[in-house]
Each structure stands twice: as C-alpha cells, then as structure tokens.
Design a protein around this motif. Structure first.
Motif, PDB file in Angstrom:
ATOM      1  N   PHE A 203      80.576  35.440 -16.771  1.00  0.00           N
ATOM      2  CA  PHE A 203      81.985  35.805 -16.755  1.00  0.00           C
ATOM      3  C   PHE A 203      82.436  36.075 -18.186  1.00  0.00           C
ATOM      4  N   SER A 204      83.536  36.806 -18.291  1.00  0.00           N
ATOM      5  CA  SER A 204      84.079  37.169 -19.598  1.00  0.00           C
ATOM      6  C   SER A 204      85.544  36.772 -19.672  1.00  0.00           C
ATOM      7  N   VAL A 205      86.016  36.575 -20.889  1.00  0.00           N
ATOM      8  CA  VAL A 205      87.429  36.286 -21.111  1.00  0.00           C
ATOM      9  C   VAL A 205      87.971  37.241 -22.173  1.00  0.00           C
ATOM     10  N   SER A 206      89.275  37.484 -22.101  1.00  0.00           N
ATOM     11  CA  SER A 206      89.916  38.330 -23.112  1.00  0.00           C
ATOM     12  C   SER A 206      91.256  37.728 -23.489  1.00  0.00           C
ATOM     13  N   SER A 292      99.082  46.886 -27.418  1.00  0.00           N
ATOM     14  CA  SER A 292      98.488  45.554 -27.503  1.00  0.00           C
ATOM     15  C   SER A 292      97.090  45.642 -28.096  1.00  0.00           C
ATOM     16  N   SER A 293      96.695  44.555 -28.718  1.00  0.00           N
ATOM     17  CA  SER A 293      95.339  44.410 -29.225  1.00  0.00           C
ATOM     18  C   SER A 293      94.652  43.317 -28.407  1.00  0.00           C
ATOM     19  N   ALA A 294      93.329  43.392 -28.299  1.00  0.00           N
ATOM     20  CA  ALA A 294      92.630  42.426 -27.446  1.00  0.00           C
ATOM     21  C   ALA A 294      91.249  42.131 -28.021  1.00  0.00           C
ATOM     22  N   GLY A 295      90.812  40.914 -27.776  1.00  0.00           N
ATOM     23  CA  GLY A 295      89.448  40.508 -28.097  1.00  0.00           C
ATOM     24  C   GLY A 295      88.753  40.033 -26.839  1.00  0.00           C
ATOM     25  N   VAL A 296      87.500  40.418 -26.638  1.00  0.00           N
ATOM     26  CA  VAL A 296      86.753  40.074 -25.420  1.00  0.00           C
ATOM     27  C   VAL A 296      85.496  39.295 -25.811  1.00  0.00           C
ATOM     28  N   ALA A 297      85.161  38.288 -25.000  1.00  0.00           N
ATOM     29  CA  ALA A 297      83.937  37.511 -25.229  1.00  0.00           C
ATOM     30  C   ALA A 297      83.304  37.193 -23.880  1.00  0.00           C
ATOM     31  N   GLN A 298      81.954  37.058 -23.876  1.00  0.00           N
ATOM     32  CA  GLN A 298      81.228  36.736 -22.637  1.00  0.00           C
ATOM     33  C   GLN A 298      80.616  35.350 -22.749  1.00  0.00           C
ATOM     34  N   MET A 299      80.676  34.613 -21.640  1.00  0.00           N
ATOM     35  CA  MET A 299      80.089  33.282 -21.600  1.00  0.00           C
ATOM     36  C   MET A 299      78.575  33.381 -21.700  1.00  0.00           C
ATOM     37  N   GLN A 300      77.988  32.518 -22.516  1.00  0.00           N
ATOM     38  CA  GLN A 300      76.538  32.455 -22.675  1.00  0.00           C
ATOM     39  C   GLN A 300      76.046  31.063 -22.294  1.00  0.00           C
ATOM     40  N   PRO A 301      74.813  30.931 -21.814  1.00  0.00           N
ATOM     41  CA  PRO A 301      74.277  29.609 -21.453  1.00  0.00           C
ATOM     42  C   PRO A 301      74.382  28.636 -22.624  1.00  0.00           C
ATOM     43  N   LEU A 303      77.032  27.604 -24.093  1.00  0.00           N
ATOM     44  CA  LEU A 303      78.187  27.835 -24.952  1.00  0.00           C
ATOM     45  C   LEU A 303      79.364  26.980 -24.469  1.00  0.00           C
ATOM     46  N   ALA A 304      80.017  26.283 -25.396  1.00  0.00           N
ATOM     47  CA  ALA A 304      81.184  25.459 -25.044  1.00  0.00           C
ATOM     48  C   ALA A 304      82.400  26.347 -24.827  1.00  0.00           C
ATOM     49  N   LEU A 305      83.345  25.845 -24.020  1.00  0.00           N
ATOM     50  CA  LEU A 305      84.551  26.623 -23.723  1.00  0.00           C
ATOM     51  C   LEU A 305      85.343  26.923 -24.992  1.00  0.00           C
ATOM     52  N   ASN A 306      85.491  25.922 -25.865  1.00  0.00           N
ATOM     53  CA  ASN A 306      86.239  26.145 -27.109  1.00  0.00           C
ATOM     54  C   ASN A 306      85.593  27.219 -27.969  1.00  0.00           C
ATOM     55  N   THR A 307      84.276  27.249 -27.980  1.00  0.00           N
ATOM     56  CA  THR A 307      83.565  28.256 -28.762  1.00  0.00           C
ATOM     57  C   THR A 307      83.771  29.643 -28.160  1.00  0.00           C
ATOM     58  N   LEU A 308      83.721  29.723 -26.826  1.00  0.00           N
ATOM     59  CA  LEU A 308      83.957  31.006 -26.152  1.00  0.00           C
ATOM     60  C   LEU A 308      85.335  31.552 -26.505  1.00  0.00           C
ATOM     61  N   LEU A 309      86.359  30.694 -26.441  1.00  0.00           N
ATOM     62  CA  LEU A 309      87.720  31.134 -26.764  1.00  0.00           C
ATOM     63  C   LEU A 309      87.848  31.512 -28.229  1.00  0.00           C
ATOM     64  N   LYS A 310      87.124  30.801 -29.091  1.00  0.00           N
ATOM     65  CA  LYS A 310      87.175  31.120 -30.520  1.00  0.00           C
ATOM     66  C   LYS A 310      86.575  32.497 -30.786  1.00  0.00           C
ATOM     67  N   VAL A 311      85.494  32.841 -30.065  1.00  0.00           N
ATOM     68  CA  VAL A 311      84.884  34.170 -30.221  1.00  0.00           C
ATOM     69  C   VAL A 311      85.871  35.253 -29.791  1.00  0.00           C
ATOM     70  N   ALA A 312      86.541  35.050 -28.634  1.00  0.00           N
ATOM     71  CA  ALA A 312      87.520  36.029 -28.168  1.00  0.00           C
ATOM     72  C   ALA A 312      88.673  36.158 -29.162  1.00  0.00           C
ATOM     73  N   ASP A 313      89.120  35.019 -29.711  1.00  0.00           N
ATOM     74  CA  ASP A 313      90.227  35.034 -30.672  1.00  0.00           C
ATOM     75  C   ASP A 313      89.821  35.746 -31.966  1.00  0.00           C
ATOM     76  N   THR A 314      88.590  35.526 -32.408  1.00  0.00           N
ATOM     77  CA  THR A 314      88.098  36.211 -33.606  1.00  0.00           C
ATOM     78  C   THR A 314      88.053  37.718 -33.389  1.00  0.00           C
ATOM     79  N   ASN A 315      87.600  38.136 -32.218  1.00  0.00           N
ATOM     80  CA  ASN A 315      87.561  39.567 -31.903  1.00  0.00           C
ATOM     81  C   ASN A 315      88.972  40.152 -31.836  1.00  0.00           C
TER      82      ASN A 315
END
Length: 329
Positions: A203-206, A292-301, A303-315
C-alpha cells in the motif's frame, strides 16, 4: 504619516475600514467634514467588495459618520438618505439577531422536550412500581415477580442502548475533524495500524498540502481559508467514494490519503490526477485558483509507520521546494 503606512502594513480590509472611519471621526471632531468625507468614501469603496458577516456593522458605522459629515456641510438631503439606509441596515441586523435567538430558543425547546420525555418515563416506572406493590399485597406475588423481571430486563436493555449510543457519539467526535467533517489524524493512524500494518504490505500513502495557504488567509481572511479546506475535503470525499482508499485532515492545510493495493508508481499517478482536479476547480467564493503539492511513499517490509510517513513528508517538502504544484515520490 499614518495614512502612508496603511497599504504597507494592513492586509485585512476590515482593519483598513476601521482605520479610515477612525480618521473620519477625528476630522469630524476638528470640524473638518470635507476631510472626513474623503476617508468615509474610501471605506464605502472597500465595503462594495467586502463580503463578510461583519459587513453590516462596518457599513452602519460608516453611514453614521457620513450622515454627521453631510450635516456639518449643510447637505441635509444627502444626510437624510444616509440615515435612512442606516436605519434599514440596523433593522436587518436586528432581524438577524432575532433569527439567532429563535434558533437558540428552538434548541432549548427540543432539549426541554427530551427532559420531559425522560421525566415521563421515570414517572411511568414509579407508577408501575406502585402497581407491583399492590399486586404483592393482594397475594399475586408470582405475577409481580414476573413483571419485576420484565422491567429489570427492559431497564438494563435501555441503559445498554443509551451507553452504546453515547460511546458511538464520543468515538465519532474523537475521530472527526470539526471543521471539514473528514476523519482526523488519530483515525487514519489507527486505520493504518489496525487494517494494513502486518496484514498487507502493498500500500502507499500520500501527504498533500495546499500551496501558499497562508497567503490565502492573509489576503482574503480565514473565512475563505476555511472554505478552501472544507471544499478540498469534499473533493477528496467525491474522488475516493468508489474506492477502498481512506483520507483524513492531517493538520492545518495538510491531508493524507492511504491507498491499499497501490504501488508507488500507481499512487503517484492517482495523486497527480487529484492535484489536477483541484487546480481546475474554484473552491471558494473568491475566484482564485488553488494548487497543491504532494509527497508519495510506499510501504516496504519491515518499515515502521513513522518512517513511512517521514518519507512521504520528505517527498512533499521536495515538491514544495522545487516549484510546488507537483507530486514527488
């Protein structure tokens, strides 16, 4: 000197109107109605484009000063016209206040009706208890015990239902953003943790952010900013209606979209289409275009939830720092 600073330091039209009227009041006190009228006319010009709930109050203040200025100048017919319009606006303000009072009265009436219903229910239970006492005295104990059992079950059932309703209401309040009516940060994080983490890795988050949102608030006022947030939330609701995706207001002008079963590339394309749709609409009473601007990240095996959100926020910040109105993943 004060006048020369107005357009440099004041953005909100209401503040400029208040300042102009203050200048007019000062010149009236100095018996200089011509100068007072200059500032009053400037206020009237701003009021023609100033559409906010307090417009009536500012207009009444301006009309009162105008009537006084025209009276000092001996232009009594114009002063009378200004006073007539002032009376009309005053009546409108009273009518609006009356409507609010009537609405509050209706709310109090409905609350009172609910209390009366509860009191009637209590009285009915008391009456039933008196009837049971009579039955017991007449030797009909078996019937009395049966009724007691039924009443006990009924009371417990009603209590349980009321507790359930109260719990659901508190859950909705805890998981809902009060301004937009969308899910809030707490809900979406619980959803990811309970429904996706450890059960579904694909799954992915943005994280999306409305560009230059502070400028919208500063230039048009927070009412228009709130309209933009509400309309953006409605747009997301509409676009995600036939999908399994979830979204929430993440904070301020940021929203998060969770996309089960989408890869990073698929999530990037989906969010890109959302941003294009946003740019094509006018979300507020003012005819302004929002992007609007957006950052997208994909969940990896692993990977912690906080890290996933941090990747999306960085993007997201990469998108904002490289020109905005884009999606980065």
């Amino acid at each position: 000197m004060a006048k020369s600073y107005v357009n440099k330091v004041i953005v909100n039209p209401a503040h400029i109107i208040a300042l102009n009227n203050g200048f007019a009041k000062t010149f009236l006190a100095l018996q200089q109605p011509e100068q007072a009228l200059e500032y009053i006319q400037a206020s009237e010009l701003l009021l023609t484009d100033y559409d906010r709930p307090l417009n009536n109050r500012y207009s009444r203040n301006t009309l009162s000063l105008k009537a006084q200025s025209l009276e000092q100048l001996g232009r009594f017919a114009e002063a009378t016209n200004a006073l007539k319009l002032l009376i009309k606006l005053t009546e409108q303000a009273k009518e609006t206040t009356q409507q609010k009072l009537e609405q509050e009265a209706r709310s109090r009436f409905e609350s009172t009706q609910q209390d009366i219903k509860l009191q009637l229910a209590e009285e009915k239970l008391k009456y039933q208890q008196i009837t049971l006492d009579k039955l017991a005295k007449e030797g009909q104990l078996q019937a009395a015990y049966s009724v007691i059992g039924i009443l006990a079950i009924l009371s417990i059932t009603i209590f349980a239902l009321n507790q359930r309703k109260a719990y659901l209401r508190s859950q909705r309040r805890a998981n809902t953003d009060p301004l937009t009516g969308a899910h809030n940060r707490r809900y979406i994080l619980d959803f990811i943790a309970a429904q996706l983490i450890g059960k579904q890795q694909n799954f992915s988050v943005s994280i999306l952010d409305i560009d230059h949102f502070k400028q919208v608030n500063d230039q048009y006022g927070h009412d228009i900013g709130d309209q933009a947030l509400i309309a953006f939330s409605a747009l997301l609701t509409e676009q995600l209606a036939d999908t399994e995706y979830q979204f929430a207001r993440f904070g301020g002008e940021e929203f998060i979209v969770v996309m089960p079963n989408l890869t990073l590339a698929q999530g990037h394309d989906f969010i890109g289409n959302l941003c294009i749709c946003l740019k094509s609409l006018s979300l507020t009473d003012k005819k302004i275009t929002l992007t609007s601007s957006a950052g997208v990240a994909q969940m990896q095996p692993g990977l912690a939830l906080n890290t996933l959100l941090k990747v999306a926020d960085t993007n997201l910040y990469h998108a904002k720092n490289t020109g905005r109105d884009k999606v980065c993943s």
